[in-house]
Design an enzyme around this catalytic site. Structure first.
Site, PDB file in Angstrom:
ATOM      1  N   CYS A 217       0.655  -1.043   0.031  1.00  0.00           N
ATOM      2  CA  CYS A 217       0.118   0.000  -0.298  1.00  0.00           C
ATOM      3  C   CYS A 217       0.477   1.293   0.032  1.00  0.00           C
ATOM      4  CB  CYS A 217      -0.953   0.039   1.504  1.00  0.00           C
ATOM      5  SG  CYS A 217      -2.136   1.467   1.227  1.00  0.00           S
ATOM      6  N   GLU A 290      -6.156  -3.637  -3.202  1.00  0.00           N
ATOM      7  CA  GLU A 290      -5.463  -2.306  -3.578  1.00  0.00           C
ATOM      8  C   GLU A 290      -6.265  -2.077  -4.800  1.00  0.00           C
ATOM      9  OE1 GLU A 290      -4.895   0.358  -1.952  1.00  0.00           O
ATOM     10  OE2 GLU A 290      -3.055  -0.137  -0.173  1.00  0.00           O
TER      11      GLU A 290
END
Length: 618
Positions: A217, A290
């Protein structure tokens, strides 16, 4: 990606050796040639003897040197996923600056839920490690997340809306936060939990797993921040989300991304290979989550990605054309045919079977290939110099380019005639060619793209492969091994006498002009009440006319001769993503993306992942 699979039983003694040993040095040789200046237009069909030179491997199989840490290796291995995230409709709209404010507010609301879970995961990781340096780093990273939450609060004030008011986390957010918190609690799928009486080592392992799930991330947002900031700097215009971009491209956030990567490397030092595999799986899973997070953001506006969802395509047709050699493949097909010829040739004239066509001995064959190759290279380079205009065109000039390429076409036909006259292809066994084709290495992501494109049910799609390859059976075998028999192959063909090549080539496609004519003929044959949106994917000067004729011409790789010649005739080479950002800015409700052929603009990509992300999406 498809790999060279060596059969458990030999195909034929000399060919089996070729597949297991000689193709390695051959790939090395041709990959190196790809970076030469000037490179061969069609990556010379006349390969010299193989040279054992290391080649640049595709991204997904790259072997990174020991100086790159674990986190760096994972980022390189899963770079494909980072591109898919960048090419999501939400990310493209954000980068272009025309993302509707309500969509951005919704994203911020979801990100608040995510960041709270992120901070909690850091807290749990800190409880699992007794290393003072690691604890300091985790504490610093957790404080950065809390600061990021405060920044989101400032976004709320700037746009006059309570971010979390009346909002609930969507399914993608819940799935991602549940994954993070489960990992931080020691609940990793397929892995036994540490238990109540866990040793310090077992607890540190949980911390490593947690940081492994959080690192992608941080690195992804640092990557997107830098990419978007570059676009801002290039355009120098106002951007409504300039503060958001600035926060993730800032030195502080870039440093935080490096810090968590260093932390992952440190916590993983004492882990076993099996435990490192667990971290790799967690890293990859987080990257996919994501992408799903971005895809779940609602958009109240049209977007140009993925192309296949373009509303006007529903009632029309997508016509996709592709080159083969070094567009789809890692090795030039002519190099494969050359090596089959050499390794299956008799050692002496007297060792041949009477049932076979007479062939020259292997040593003589190799010498002949070398002579032909050197002759081709020297004449090609001179031909390129001859077709270059003295002055660069002020505007794109297709007619002048096509006229100049007539010289190149004549040269290519002469080169092919020399190959036929030399007899170097004489005696090739059709079965050997097919088996070699089945084991050809295709570019990373090429097969998966074509499979998904053909199976799509949203749009009528026709796929055509246009190639200079001397043998269509090689191409068809290469694609059939990937279950892609539906592709239409347009290329030259070898003639055979009882499964043995006569040395003759049925010459159907030898030049850029031949490809352009075939391109036009295919479109003419498809004429009906549907409109065609055409895409051409190629890598060399042999593709340039088709690339320019197509509504969307995509150049894969970095052929300097293609750019050199194209630029001199007014062709513009634009990186695909910045080009899409520009088009997204101009894309309004009720309008179409307005892709037009013959514009003189070609879009460049570095991999099939970009092509896949643009046309099909995740």
């Amino acid at each position: 990606m498809p790999s060279l699979v060596i059969p458990s039983k030999p195909i034929a003694s000399p060919l089996a050796n070729f597949l297991s040993l000689r193709s390695i040095s051959l790939r090395s040789h041709f990959s190196r040639r790809r970076g030469q200046s000037p490179p061969i237009a069609r990556r010379s069909p006349l390969p010299p003897p193989p040279m054992a030179i290391p080649r640049a491997a595709p991204m997904s199989s790259i072997s990174v040197d020991n100086e790159v840490g674990l986190a760096g290796k994972f980022w390189i291995k899963f770079r494909r996923e980072s591109l898919f995230a960048m090419y999501t409709p939400f990310a493209l709209c954000l980068a272009s600056g025309n993302l509707k404010i309500d969509s951005f507010r919704h994203y911020i609301a979801q990100d608040v839920y995510f960041l709270k879970a992120f901070a909690q995961a850091y807290e749990l990781a800190e409880e699992c490690t007794d290393d003072d340096e690691a604890n300091i780093a985790i504490s610093k990273l957790r404080k950065d997340v809390l600061e990021e939450l405060r920044m989101h609060g400032s976004f709320t004030q700037e746009w006059g809306s309570e971010v979390t008011k009346e909002s609930t986390p969507n399914s993608a957010t819940v799935k991602y936060t549940d994954f993070l918190l489960a990992t931080a609690s020691g609940k990793v799928e397929g892995v036994k939990g540490p238990g109540k009486l866990a040793t310090p080592f077992e607890r540190t392992k949980v911390a490593a797993y947690t940081i492994g799930a959080m690192t992608p991330c941080m690195r992804l947002y640092a990557f997107l921040g830098k990419e978007f900031q570059t676009l801002l700097d290039a355009n120098k215009d106002s951007h409504p989300y300039k503060r958001w971009i600035g926060s993730y491209s800032s030195e502080g956030f870039q440093a935080a991304a490096l810090q968590i990567e260093d932390l992952l490397d440190k916590l993983s030092v004492s882990l076993t290979g099996e435990e490192l595999d667990v971290i790799e799986n967690l890293y990859h899973q987080a990257m996919k989550l994501e992408i799903e997070f971005f895809l779940a953001q609602p958009l109240a506006q049209p977007t140009i990605v993925p192309l296949i969802r373009e509303p006007s395509l529903a009632a029309n047709r997508l016509m996709l054309f592709s080159d083969f050699d070094l567009t789809c493949t890692v090795v030039d097909s002519s190099a494969i045919l050359a090596e089959i010829a050499i390794v299956t040739a008799p050692r002496t004239e007297t060792s041949q079977s009477e049932s076979q066509l007479a062939r020259m001995p292997s040593a003589e064959l190799r010498k002949t290939w070398d002579i032909l190759s050197r002759q081709y290279t020297e004449e090609y380079e001179q031909c390129i110099e001859n077709i270059m205009p003295a002055e660069k065109a002020e505007a794109f000039d297709y007619k002048a380019l096509a006229k100049a390429l007539k010289q190149l076409s004549d040269f290519e036909k002469r080169a092919n005639s020399r190959v036929i006259e030399s007899g170097v292809l004489k005696g090739l066994n059709l079965e050997d060619i097919k088996k070699a084709g089945e084991r050809m290495i295709l570019q990373d992501g090429c097969t998966s793209f074509f499979k998904k494109l053909i199976k799509n049910e949203m749009v009528d799609v026709n796929v055509h492969v246009l190639s200079y390859c001397w043998c269509g059976d090689l191409i068809r075998s290469a694609f059939s091994s990937g279950d892609l028999q539906l592709l239409n192959v347009h290329t030259n063909e070898l003639t055979f006498d009882e499964s043995f090549a006569t040395g003759e080539i049925v010459e159907k496609m030898e030049s850029p002009i031949d490809k352009a004519k075939e391109f036009d003929a295919i479109l003419k044959d498809s004429e009906d009440n549907k409109r065609n949106l055409t895409i051409y994917i190629g890598d060399s000067i042999g593709d340039i006319l088709c690339l320019l004729k197509a509504d969307i011409g995509i150049v894969i790789g970095s052929s300097s001769s293609l750019r050199k010649v194209g630029s001199q005739f007014g062709v513009s080479f634009v990186e695909l993503y910045p080009g899409l950002v520009k088009k997204q800015k101009e894309y309004n409700e009720g309008s179409s993306a307005d892709w037009k052929g013959s514009s003189g603009i070609l879009y460049t990509v570095s991999s099939w992942a970009e092509i896949h992300a643009f046309i099909l999406g995740w």
